[in-house]
Design a protein around this motif. Structure first.
Motif, PDB file in Angstrom:
ATOM      1  N   PHE A   1       0.815  -1.220   0.000  1.00  0.00           N
ATOM      2  CA  PHE A   1       0.000   0.000   0.000  1.00  0.00           C
ATOM      3  C   PHE A   1       0.855   1.279   0.000  1.00  0.00           C
ATOM      4  O   PHE A   1       0.687   2.157  -0.837  1.00  0.00           O
TER       5      PHE A   1
ATOM      6  N   GLY B   1       3.000   1.682  -3.018  1.00  0.00           N
ATOM      7  CA  GLY B   1       2.151   2.103  -4.135  1.00  0.00           C
ATOM      8  C   GLY B   1       1.890   3.599  -4.101  1.00  0.00           C
ATOM      9  O   GLY B   1       1.950   4.282  -5.121  1.00  0.00           O
ATOM     10  N   LEU B   2       1.634   4.102  -2.888  1.00  0.00           N
ATOM     11  CA  LEU B   2       1.417   5.550  -2.748  1.00  0.00           C
ATOM     12  C   LEU B   2       2.661   6.322  -3.182  1.00  0.00           C
ATOM     13  O   LEU B   2       2.577   7.310  -3.894  1.00  0.00           O
TER      14      LEU B   2
ATOM     15  N   GLU C   1       3.163   6.356  -6.942  1.00  0.00           N
ATOM     16  CA  GLU C   1       2.214   7.198  -7.680  1.00  0.00           C
ATOM     17  C   GLU C   1       2.310   8.673  -7.308  1.00  0.00           C
ATOM     18  O   GLU C   1       1.897   9.542  -8.071  1.00  0.00           O
ATOM     19  N   SER C   2       2.830   8.957  -6.110  1.00  0.00           N
ATOM     20  CA  SER C   2       2.771  10.332  -5.599  1.00  0.00           C
ATOM     21  C   SER C   2       3.628  11.295  -6.397  1.00  0.00           C
ATOM     22  O   SER C   2       4.788  11.024  -6.719  1.00  0.00           O
TER      23      SER C   2
ATOM     24  N   VAL D   1       3.715  14.494  -5.134  1.00  0.00           N
ATOM     25  CA  VAL D   1       3.551  15.566  -4.149  1.00  0.00           C
ATOM     26  C   VAL D   1       4.831  15.700  -3.330  1.00  0.00           C
ATOM     27  O   VAL D   1       5.373  14.706  -2.843  1.00  0.00           O
TER      28      VAL D   1
ATOM     29  N   ASP E   1      -0.973  16.699 -11.853  1.00  0.00           N
ATOM     30  CA  ASP E   1      -1.271  16.370 -10.459  1.00  0.00           C
ATOM     31  C   ASP E   1      -0.076  16.644  -9.548  1.00  0.00           C
ATOM     32  O   ASP E   1      -0.051  16.209  -8.395  1.00  0.00           O
TER      33      ASP E   1
ATOM     34  N   LYS F   1       2.253  18.631  -7.038  1.00  0.00           N
ATOM     35  CA  LYS F   1       1.885  19.602  -6.013  1.00  0.00           C
ATOM     36  C   LYS F   1       3.026  19.783  -5.007  1.00  0.00           C
ATOM     37  O   LYS F   1       3.660  18.798  -4.618  1.00  0.00           O
TER      38      LYS F   1
ATOM     39  N   ILE G   1       3.562  21.144  -1.224  1.00  0.00           N
ATOM     40  CA  ILE G   1       2.863  21.579  -0.011  1.00  0.00           C
ATOM     41  C   ILE G   1       3.919  21.940   1.028  1.00  0.00           C
ATOM     42  O   ILE G   1       4.696  21.084   1.455  1.00  0.00           O
TER      43      ILE G   1
ATOM     44  N   ALA H   1      -4.551   6.780   7.212  1.00  0.00           N
ATOM     45  CA  ALA H   1      -3.534   7.805   7.431  1.00  0.00           C
ATOM     46  C   ALA H   1      -2.157   7.165   7.397  1.00  0.00           C
ATOM     47  O   ALA H   1      -1.950   6.100   7.970  1.00  0.00           O
ATOM     48  N   VAL H   2      -1.262   7.832   6.721  1.00  0.00           N
ATOM     49  CA  VAL H   2       0.104   7.333   6.600  1.00  0.00           C
ATOM     50  C   VAL H   2       1.038   8.370   7.212  1.00  0.00           C
ATOM     51  O   VAL H   2       0.890   9.567   6.975  1.00  0.00           O
TER      52      VAL H   2
ATOM     53  N   SER I   1       4.253  10.688   7.926  1.00  0.00           N
ATOM     54  CA  SER I   1       5.138  11.402   6.992  1.00  0.00           C
ATOM     55  C   SER I   1       6.464  10.658   6.818  1.00  0.00           C
ATOM     56  O   SER I   1       7.125  10.787   5.795  1.00  0.00           O
TER      57      SER I   1
ATOM     58  N   PHE J   1       6.504   8.492   3.667  1.00  0.00           N
ATOM     59  CA  PHE J   1       6.496   9.065   2.322  1.00  0.00           C
ATOM     60  C   PHE J   1       7.912   9.422   1.885  1.00  0.00           C
ATOM     61  O   PHE J   1       8.635  10.125   2.589  1.00  0.00           O
TER      62      PHE J   1
ATOM     63  N   HIS K   1       8.368  13.397   1.611  1.00  0.00           N
ATOM     64  CA  HIS K   1       7.967  14.294   2.698  1.00  0.00           C
ATOM     65  C   HIS K   1       9.186  14.513   3.602  1.00  0.00           C
ATOM     66  O   HIS K   1       9.804  13.553   4.058  1.00  0.00           O
TER      67      HIS K   1
END
Lengths: 33, 435
Positions: free
Chosen positions: B73, B76-77, B80-81, B83, B137, B139, B141, B328-329, B331, B334, B337
């Protein structure tokens, strides 16, 4: 057949999780000072 | 098709002949006749129903397939991310003297230099160059952090403006947030911050005036409550405002008084984007404020379940929004991040700044995370994969694990907390339309 499922929340898009790390869990963020 | 392992069933409070199903994997919620529950377990549903339930993450082909999906999971995030999540600690100084501040003895007159701020922008540019092509897509932040970031107000405006410009040139979306104590947040400054790309501030108010002032006084000892409330009234039309608050066992019952006060002063749900109260966490000896031990070290302390349910209800029943329950994952999980400290050192979480063993790099080397020292896969074990709450925690808070046990080797299990709270929280989300 009558629709048996009443959708109350569609849920979140997996992609949106990458924009909300550490801030949205059931526990929330501990990093508020 | 069978029912997902990460799908929970609760009685429907509005209809005794129905049941509520909640997917922890998707945060989707449905109501079905209780008589349908047996059909769901055996997959005896119509094609249309099956399609709906698969889309909501509630029906899966085989459990082994879902298990593999969960193991992959987070990877995969990351794959694809597109961000970049950047927290920038502009300084480690503060004009308040909060009794529980987790940055405690790490603070001082330590400020980011102009040169380091330029390095932040350069590192963001290099990150943008690593993105192959543009899909629309992407981004960036940025969350401005401290210390108190507004002690570096000019630096925040300048850096945010620069990052907004860099992102704009590349056609990438940019949004900035700020964790501030609110005491320096004037309307004039808020206008400049908004112009520089700042969307929202998170400002703590620890209960009603007397309680807040006891917890969050200015350095000279004077209370900060009135100054902060005045500032929030002045800026709420210019910036999004989230009111946060840090509670302890002996004061959380006072927090509803704050909510009534905010309403009375005109800081209504139309002016406050959300309200979020969280328990204070203890810090390690020698890091946090000397002698402070009134916080928690695990969410599984019984009083926290009671406090979080009560405060959530008090927030929602007054019309304010708060975080809904969902996956919720952390930081730390990621790949893109980071927290950049005032000196350019990079960490994965504000809680571990200045802990040399958890430093993952420096701006001069760019934004990269090659170290596996943060217990990233600690939840990939039989017990966690079998737990319906896994998507809500993915191993919990590594920082809390570190503070409690002195290491991040293992999970910060929250099963007792979710056992005590989740059903009520899901029903609160339905009742107050937080879906």
């Amino acid at each position: 057949m009558k629709q048996r499922i009443k959708v109350l929340a569609q849920g979140v898009d997996k992609k949106d999780l990458a924009t909300s790390a550490c801030c949205t869990s059931g526990g929330g963020s501990k990093m508020i000072k | 098709m069978i029912l997902s392992k990460y799908c929970l069933t609760y009685p429907d409070p509005d209809d005794p002949s129905s049941a509520i199903l909640f997917s922890t994997k998707k945060a989707s919620i449905i109501s079905v006749p209780s008589s349908m529950l047996e059909d769901l377990k055996t997959g005896s549903v119509t094609g249309e129903e099956q399609e709906t339930l698969i889309g909501l993450g509630m029906l899966v082909g085989i459990l082994e397939g879902e298990r593999r999906e969960m193991i992959g999971f987070v990877e995969g995030l990351n794959a694809e991310s597109r961000v970049l999540g950047l927290k920038v600690a502009m300084n480690l100084d503060c004009n308040l003297n909060c009794v529980y501040c987790f940055e405690g003895q790490r603070k001082g007159r330590l400020y980011m230099t102009d040169e380091t701020a330029l390095s932040v922008a350069a590192a963001v540019k290099r990150w943008m160059e690593t993105l192959a092509g543009r899909k629309g897509d992407e981004k960036i932040i940025v969350t401005f952090y401290g210390g108190e970031p507004l002690l570096s107000a000019e630096g925040v405006v300048s850096l945010s403006r620069r990052l907004k410009g860099c992102a704009g040139e590349e056609g990438i979306s940019y949004v900035a947030y700020m964790n501030t104590n609110g005491s320096l947040l004037t309307a004039r400054l808020a206008e400049r911050l908004a112009d520089a790309g700042l969307k929202e501030v998170a400002v703590p108010l620890d209960g009603p005036e007397e309680v807040h002032n006891g917890c969050r006084p200015f350095k000279g000892g004077r209370g900060s409550f009135d100054t902060i409330v005045k500032n929030l009234l002045d800026v709420s039309g210019l910036l999004g405002v989230t009111v946060t608050g840090n509670y302890m066992k002996d004061n959380y019952k006072m927090f509803p008084i704050l909510l009534d006060y905010l309403l009375e002063r005109g800081l209504t749900p139309e002016k406050i984007r959300s309200v979020r109260f969280e328990p204070v966490t203890n810090e390690s000896e020698g890091v946090g404020p000397a002698g402070f031990r009134e916080g928690c070290i695990t969410y599984n302390e019984e009083w926290i379940a009671e406090a979080s349910l009560m405060l959530r209800e008090e927030i929602l029943k007054r019309g304010y929004k708060t975080n809904r329950i969902g996956p919720a994952v952390c930081s730390m999980d990621f790949d893109s991040h980071f927290l950049v400290n005032y000196d350019g050192c990079i960490y994965k979480c504000p809680g571990i700044i200045d802990r040399e063993e958890f430093k993952v790099g420096h701006l001069k080397q760019g934004l990269a995370f090659g170290r596996q020292s943060h217990g990233r896969d600690s939840w990939k074990n039989e017990e966690c994969l079998d737990c319906a709450y896994l998507p809500l925690c993915f191993g919990g808070c590594r920082y809390m694990k570190l503070v409690r046990d002195g290491n991040m080797d293992g999970v910060d299990c929250r099963k007792p907390y979710f056992d005590a709270t989740l059903e009520t929280m899901v029903k609160q989300d339905i009742k107050y339309g937080l879906v």
